[in-house]
Scaffold this motif. Sequence first.
Motif, PDB file in Angstrom:
ATOM      1  N   ALA A 126       0.947  -1.148  -0.208  1.00 57.33           N
ATOM      2  CA  ALA A 126       0.037  -0.023  -0.193  1.00 57.33           C
ATOM      3  C   ALA A 126       0.708   1.052   0.081  1.00 57.33           C
ATOM      4  O   ALA A 126       1.792   1.346   0.631  1.00 57.33           O
ATOM      5  CB  ALA A 126      -0.704   0.160   1.122  1.00 57.33           C
ATOM      6  N   VAL A 127       0.549   2.109  -1.033  1.00 55.67           N
ATOM      7  CA  VAL A 127       1.059   3.635  -0.650  1.00 55.67           C
ATOM      8  C   VAL A 127       0.239   4.742  -0.256  1.00 55.67           C
ATOM      9  O   VAL A 127      -1.105   4.595  -0.605  1.00 55.67           O
ATOM     10  CB  VAL A 127       1.502   4.036  -2.116  1.00 55.67           C
ATOM     11  CG1 VAL A 127       2.086   5.336  -2.253  1.00 55.67           C
ATOM     12  CG2 VAL A 127       2.639   2.940  -2.818  1.00 55.67           C
ATOM     13  N   ILE A 128       0.818   5.512   0.662  1.00 55.59           N
ATOM     14  CA  ILE A 128      -0.125   6.362   1.308  1.00 55.59           C
ATOM     15  C   ILE A 128       0.476   7.809   1.307  1.00 55.59           C
ATOM     16  O   ILE A 128       1.582   7.902   1.486  1.00 55.59           O
ATOM     17  CB  ILE A 128      -0.499   5.864   2.778  1.00 55.59           C
ATOM     18  CG1 ILE A 128      -1.117   4.788   3.053  1.00 55.59           C
ATOM     19  CG2 ILE A 128      -1.378   7.177   3.557  1.00 55.59           C
ATOM     20  CD1 ILE A 128      -1.304   4.248   4.551  1.00 55.59           C
ATOM     21  N   THR A 129      -0.247   8.599   0.759  1.00 57.78           N
ATOM     22  CA  THR A 129       0.333  10.241   0.917  1.00 57.78           C
ATOM     23  C   THR A 129       0.125  10.826   2.100  1.00 57.78           C
ATOM     24  O   THR A 129      -1.016  10.378   2.655  1.00 57.78           O
ATOM     25  CB  THR A 129      -0.309  10.952  -0.376  1.00 57.78           C
ATOM     26  OG1 THR A 129      -1.505  11.085  -0.297  1.00 57.78           O
ATOM     27  CG2 THR A 129      -0.022  10.139  -1.760  1.00 57.78           C
ATOM     28  N   GLY A 130       0.911  11.644   2.601  1.00 61.16           N
ATOM     29  CA  GLY A 130       0.815  12.214   3.919  1.00 61.16           C
ATOM     30  C   GLY A 130       0.477  11.276   5.257  1.00 61.16           C
ATOM     31  O   GLY A 130      -0.108  11.617   5.954  1.00 61.16           O
ATOM     32  N   ALA A 131       1.308  10.406   4.987  1.00 67.53           N
ATOM     33  CA  ALA A 131       1.494   9.072   5.841  1.00 67.53           C
ATOM     34  C   ALA A 131       2.103   9.467   7.307  1.00 67.53           C
ATOM     35  O   ALA A 131       2.084   8.618   8.289  1.00 67.53           O
ATOM     36  CB  ALA A 131       2.079   8.027   5.378  1.00 67.53           C
ATOM     37  N   ASN A 132       2.491  10.787   7.611  1.00 67.60           N
ATOM     38  CA  ASN A 132       3.490  10.951   8.951  1.00 67.60           C
ATOM     39  C   ASN A 132       2.429  11.689   9.801  1.00 67.60           C
ATOM     40  O   ASN A 132       2.845  11.933  10.832  1.00 67.60           O
ATOM     41  CB  ASN A 132       4.500  12.103   8.540  1.00 67.60           C
ATOM     42  CG  ASN A 132       4.058  13.429   8.037  1.00 67.60           C
ATOM     43  OD1 ASN A 132       3.598  13.206   6.862  1.00 67.60           O
ATOM     44  ND2 ASN A 132       4.063  14.432   8.722  1.00 67.60           N
ATOM     45  N   SER A 133       1.208  12.160   9.460  1.00 70.67           N
ATOM     46  CA  SER A 133       0.401  12.908  10.252  1.00 70.67           C
ATOM     47  C   SER A 133      -1.091  12.460  10.068  1.00 70.67           C
ATOM     48  O   SER A 133      -1.605  11.518   9.437  1.00 70.67           O
ATOM     49  CB  SER A 133       0.489  14.333  10.009  1.00 70.67           C
ATOM     50  OG  SER A 133      -0.288  15.098  10.502  1.00 70.67           O
ATOM     51  N   GLY A 134      -1.965  12.593  11.238  1.00 73.88           N
ATOM     52  CA  GLY A 134      -3.518  12.504  11.388  1.00 73.88           C
ATOM     53  C   GLY A 134      -3.986  11.184  10.673  1.00 73.88           C
ATOM     54  O   GLY A 134      -3.358  10.251  11.152  1.00 73.88           O
ATOM     55  N   MET A 135      -4.869  11.145   9.751  1.00 65.04           N
ATOM     56  CA  MET A 135      -5.471  10.007   9.205  1.00 65.04           C
ATOM     57  C   MET A 135      -4.271   9.394   8.382  1.00 65.04           C
ATOM     58  O   MET A 135      -4.614   8.148   8.237  1.00 65.04           O
ATOM     59  CB  MET A 135      -6.515  10.565   8.382  1.00 65.04           C
ATOM     60  CG  MET A 135      -7.693  10.821   9.167  1.00 65.04           C
ATOM     61  SD  MET A 135      -9.140  11.235   8.251  1.00 65.04           S
ATOM     62  CE  MET A 135      -8.939  13.221   8.173  1.00 65.04           C
ATOM     63  N   VAL A 165       4.218   1.905   1.928  1.00 59.87           N
ATOM     64  CA  VAL A 165       5.293   2.876   1.626  1.00 59.87           C
ATOM     65  C   VAL A 165       4.596   4.248   2.260  1.00 59.87           C
ATOM     66  O   VAL A 165       3.478   4.707   1.641  1.00 59.87           O
ATOM     67  CB  VAL A 165       5.476   2.882   0.129  1.00 59.87           C
ATOM     68  CG1 VAL A 165       6.471   4.189  -0.187  1.00 59.87           C
ATOM     69  CG2 VAL A 165       5.859   1.434  -0.383  1.00 59.87           C
ATOM     70  N   MET A 166       5.246   4.655   2.790  1.00 59.09           N
ATOM     71  CA  MET A 166       4.809   5.987   3.456  1.00 59.09           C
ATOM     72  C   MET A 166       5.293   7.336   2.568  1.00 59.09           C
ATOM     73  O   MET A 166       6.612   7.550   2.710  1.00 59.09           O
ATOM     74  CB  MET A 166       5.246   6.265   4.918  1.00 59.09           C
ATOM     75  CG  MET A 166       4.697   5.125   5.853  1.00 59.09           C
ATOM     76  SD  MET A 166       5.479   5.365   7.414  1.00 59.09           S
ATOM     77  CE  MET A 166       5.146   6.988   8.121  1.00 59.09           C
ATOM     78  N   LEU A 167       4.736   7.856   2.048  1.00 61.51           N
ATOM     79  CA  LEU A 167       5.016   9.025   1.147  1.00 61.51           C
ATOM     80  C   LEU A 167       4.882  10.469   1.973  1.00 61.51           C
ATOM     81  O   LEU A 167       3.706  10.586   2.503  1.00 61.51           O
ATOM     82  CB  LEU A 167       4.089   9.401  -0.033  1.00 61.51           C
ATOM     83  CG  LEU A 167       4.331   8.268  -1.178  1.00 61.51           C
ATOM     84  CD1 LEU A 167       3.772   8.635  -2.485  1.00 61.51           C
ATOM     85  CD2 LEU A 167       5.900   7.817  -1.279  1.00 61.51           C
ATOM     86  N   VAL A 168       5.994  11.198   2.121  1.00 61.68           N
ATOM     87  CA  VAL A 168       6.183  12.445   3.016  1.00 61.68           C
ATOM     88  C   VAL A 168       6.625  13.517   2.397  1.00 61.68           C
ATOM     89  O   VAL A 168       7.679  13.167   1.646  1.00 61.68           O
ATOM     90  CB  VAL A 168       6.581  11.901   4.431  1.00 61.68           C
ATOM     91  CG1 VAL A 168       6.027  10.596   5.055  1.00 61.68           C
ATOM     92  CG2 VAL A 168       8.245  11.465   4.380  1.00 61.68           C
TER      93      VAL A 168
END
Length: 294
Positions: free
Chosen positions: A8-17, A33-36
């Motif tokens: 799974a790839v997630i954008t804005g993965a460092n905060s909130g939701m 995969v955390m996109l930050v």
Amino acid sequence: MRVNGKIAVITGANSGMGKASARMLAEKGYHVVMLVRNRERGKEALEELEKAFPGSFQMILCDLSDGDSVRAAAEEISRKCSGLDILLNNAGLITTKRQLNEVGLEMQFAVNHVGHFILTLTLLPLMREGARIVQVASGAHKWGEIHFDDLTLEKNFRPFKAYGQSKLANVLFAEALSGRLKPHGITVNSCHPGAVGTNMGVNRETGFGRGIMSLLKPFFRTPEEGADTAVFLATDPSVEKVTGAYFYNRKPMAVAKKAQDRELSEKLWRWTEEFTGVSFKEMEKNMGNSSVRN
Ligand SMILES: NC(=O)c1ccc[n+]([C@@H]2O[C@H](COP(=O)([O-])OP(=O)(O)OC[C@H]3O[C@@H](n4cnc5c(N)ncnc54)[C@H](OP(=O)(O)O)[C@@H]3O)[C@@H](O)[C@H]2O)c1
């Protein structure tokens, strides 16, 4: 090392939701995969998540306001991952003052819509059959308009006008993409998370807005509650075949009339393809090469 398994790839993965979704998907066995956009903030979140699910995450830098950064991130993901099962387009921002990115786009439109458009299309060749794309939109799409005559809102910028425009673009994009990806067995849905106590609206440099948010938090959903519908759309077997829908509280909901306007969604699609130079048809030629889901 190339990562296999469910990815799974997630954008804005460092905060909130985004961070909550990263944790929830790791719990379900995904490699996330955390996109930050910021290395320090990303590293802090990665270390926290790794404590609970060691080896389940990796971080890649991706500033969605910068097309080159987005393209570089997509390339890095393609090099490191054997395929892609979930793309969770979660990152978003609201700015109180009018800001422009390097190429002169209004910042919320640039990050919330254009950056995600480039990322999604450039990742299509990596997606496996059965992959799911989830766009975190907002009920704010209802007050949005796409101001084609003044997309950068030079004449009359207001934060909620800009946010509404970008969130309407999210819903229109998800719908337009869902039709194009149907023949490929990839679903695309958008959702509204509710009012959620996150860092939305908090200025990352000055901390302005943090006080108001902490006062409101008791009345808002937690990030995990907010992320629930997006994670549901990304993983639940009951919605495996559902595409082109907008969900709230795990249920399909009607979108505003203008969000159902096919002429508008196609106009926005053409504008975004032309502006970014990223063509669906070109990306589509390379689809179907990824290994089957394992
Ligand atoms: N909170 C709500 O009540 C609510 C309601 C409806 C919809 N939403 C939507 O929910 C989504 C998640 O927001 P949230 O509430 O969890 O807010 P959040 O805590 O502020 O998280 C937003 C994320 O987006 C990232 N981001 C901002 N600008 C970026 C850029 N240029 N490039 C890459 N990433 C960028 C942030 O990174 P940094 O931390 O480094 O800034 C952060 O990781 C957003 O799409 C938002 O519009 C939120």
